[in-house]
Design a protein around this motif. Structure first.
Motif, PDB file in Angstrom:
ATOM      1  N   UNK A   1     -27.080  65.477  18.910  1.00  0.00           N
ATOM      2  CA  UNK A   1     -27.712  65.620  17.589  1.00  0.00           C
ATOM      3  C   UNK A   1     -27.336  64.505  16.619  1.00  0.00           C
ATOM      4  N   UNK A   2     -26.145  63.983  16.804  1.00  0.00           N
ATOM      5  CA  UNK A   2     -25.674  62.917  15.915  1.00  0.00           C
ATOM      6  C   UNK A   2     -26.695  61.783  15.852  1.00  0.00           C
ATOM      7  N   UNK A   3     -27.282  61.481  16.991  1.00  0.00           N
ATOM      8  CA  UNK A   3     -28.231  60.372  17.056  1.00  0.00           C
ATOM      9  C   UNK A   3     -29.656  60.706  16.631  1.00  0.00           C
ATOM     10  N   UNK A   4     -29.788  61.864  16.006  1.00  0.00           N
ATOM     11  CA  UNK A   4     -31.102  62.192  15.498  1.00  0.00           C
ATOM     12  C   UNK A   4     -31.208  61.542  14.114  1.00  0.00           C
ATOM     13  N   UNK A   5     -30.099  60.964  13.694  1.00  0.00           N
ATOM     14  CA  UNK A   5     -30.026  60.333  12.378  1.00  0.00           C
ATOM     15  C   UNK A   5     -29.873  58.816  12.518  1.00  0.00           C
ATOM     16  N   UNK A   6     -30.192  58.108  11.501  1.00  0.00           N
ATOM     17  CA  UNK A   6     -30.044  56.650  11.495  1.00  0.00           C
ATOM     18  C   UNK A   6     -30.600  55.994  12.755  1.00  0.00           C
ATOM     19  N   UNK A   7     -31.750  56.434  13.161  1.00  0.00           N
ATOM     20  CA  UNK A   7     -32.333  55.920  14.391  1.00  0.00           C
ATOM     21  C   UNK A   7     -32.564  54.409  14.422  1.00  0.00           C
ATOM     22  N   UNK A   8     -32.968  53.875  13.325  1.00  0.00           N
ATOM     23  CA  UNK A   8     -33.227  52.442  13.281  1.00  0.00           C
ATOM     24  C   UNK A   8     -31.984  51.638  13.670  1.00  0.00           C
ATOM     25  N   UNK A   9     -30.857  52.084  13.158  1.00  0.00           N
ATOM     26  CA  UNK A   9     -29.636  51.348  13.423  1.00  0.00           C
ATOM     27  C   UNK A   9     -29.166  51.437  14.873  1.00  0.00           C
ATOM     28  N   UNK A  10     -28.960  52.655  15.359  1.00  0.00           N
ATOM     29  CA  UNK A  10     -28.422  52.729  16.719  1.00  0.00           C
ATOM     30  C   UNK A  10     -29.412  52.333  17.803  1.00  0.00           C
ATOM     31  N   UNK A  11     -30.710  52.506  17.500  1.00  0.00           N
ATOM     32  CA  UNK A  11     -31.671  52.142  18.528  1.00  0.00           C
ATOM     33  C   UNK A  11     -31.719  50.625  18.660  1.00  0.00           C
ATOM     34  N   UNK A  12     -31.434  49.947  17.577  1.00  0.00           N
ATOM     35  CA  UNK A  12     -31.397  48.492  17.641  1.00  0.00           C
ATOM     36  C   UNK A  12     -30.184  48.102  18.486  1.00  0.00           C
ATOM     37  N   UNK A  13     -29.115  48.853  18.322  1.00  0.00           N
ATOM     38  CA  UNK A  13     -27.909  48.577  19.090  1.00  0.00           C
ATOM     39  C   UNK A  13     -28.149  48.845  20.574  1.00  0.00           C
ATOM     40  N   UNK A  14     -28.953  49.850  20.852  1.00  0.00           N
ATOM     41  CA  UNK A  14     -29.248  50.175  22.243  1.00  0.00           C
ATOM     42  C   UNK A  14     -29.999  49.002  22.859  1.00  0.00           C
ATOM     43  N   UNK A  15     -30.963  48.510  22.119  1.00  0.00           N
ATOM     44  CA  UNK A  15     -31.745  47.386  22.611  1.00  0.00           C
ATOM     45  C   UNK A  15     -30.860  46.170  22.836  1.00  0.00           C
TER      46      UNK A  15
END
Length: 263
Positions: A88-102
């Motif tokens: 659930x933590x990653x349901x927030x601030x998606x722009x940031x962590x998804x960029x990190x995933x990429x």
DNA sequence: CGCTAATTCAATG
DNA sequence: CATTGAATTAGCG
């Protein structure tokens, strides 16, 4: 790659600092423990810590997502979805962590991009684990690996997975489609070339993606593997039950951060 | 504390 | 969506 090393017995006591996290399993258990809702001194229900940051690096999360996939490869969005579904933590601030995933996917050699074959149209390519990265977490699932999996420049330039055909379903959905289709046929293969000094045999090596990617000895049937824990959680209606422990004593960093972010 | 892995910001194709 | 870089943060020996 084995994310769940040889720990047949869950720890009786949980780690008291991040440096003692032995592996994925106890790490996950500790995390779940830290997410239990508590009552503060005034008896008020404190915000559930379900949104506390999971004690896993992006590398670990991506690896787990890919490994639990039937076809051992997922699209970017499927990786995002898996992470959000479980944490659930990653349901927030998606722009940031998804960029990190990429960034992690592109930067780390342990992840290989598998382009789509014509018979599997769709958006984005697939991501799979490099066959040689299987022992990345052999010493346990740390927030930080001892060593980064890095390919030699030589290999990096010539190694690539050519295509992902229907022989390599990446989701249950596509798996079904494949089943009603036929089996062998089109070629899915790992393609390596350019090693001229290796002679004809070595200069062009085709490996079936199925054997190279799917047959890596993942061991997620282990009773304490994260998958087992997740399944158990689902059977309990996603209500994680865990021993009553002081979350702040387990992961003070995560605990405090979460509290500070409470909105 | 030092080394270097991991994360983040963000420009560019 | 993917790649890259640079700067910063932060695990772990």
């Amino acid at each position: 790659m084995t994310l769940n090393p040889v720990v047949m017995n869950p720890p009786q006591s949980y780690p008291t600092s991040s440096s003692t996290i032995p592996n994925l399993d106890s790490t996950y258990q500790s995390y779940i423990c830290s997410n239990q809702t508590k009552l503060d001194k005034k008896g008020c229900e404190r915000r559930s810590l379900t949104h506390s940051k999971p004690p896993y690096s992006y590398i670990s999360l991506i690896t787990m997502a890919i490994q639990q996939a039937p076809g051992k490869m997922l699209t970017l969005n499927e990786i995002y979805q898996w992470i959000m579904d479980l944490f659930p933590y990653y349901r927030q601030n998606q722009q940031r962590w998804q960029n990190s995933i990429r960034h992690s996917l592109s930067f780390n050699d342990c992840f290989v991009r598998v382009s789509r074959a014509p018979d599997r149209p769709g958006k984005g390519s697939f991501w799979a684990m490099h066959p040689g990265s299987e022992n990345m977490f052999d010493n346990g699932c740390y927030l930080r690996r001892q060593k980064r999996f890095k390919l030699a420049e030589k290999e990096k330039a010539t190694f690539q997975i050519r295509k992902a055909t229907k022989q390599n379903p990446c989701s249950e959905k596509e798996k079904k489609e494949e089943d009603k289709g036929k089996q062998r046929g089109t070629s899915a293969f790992l393609h390596q070339e350019g090693m001229n000094e290796m002679g004809p045999e070595g200069s062009f090596v085709d490996l079936d993606v199925e054997s190279a990617v799917r047959d890596i000895h993942y061991d997620f049937s282990h009773p304490f593997s994260i998958n087992s824990l997740v399944e158990a959680g689902e059977q309990n209606g996603m209500v994680y039950r865990a021993p009553d422990v002081d979350a702040s004593a387990v992961y003070p960093r995560f605990y405090n951060r979460s509290v500070l972010n409470t909105s």
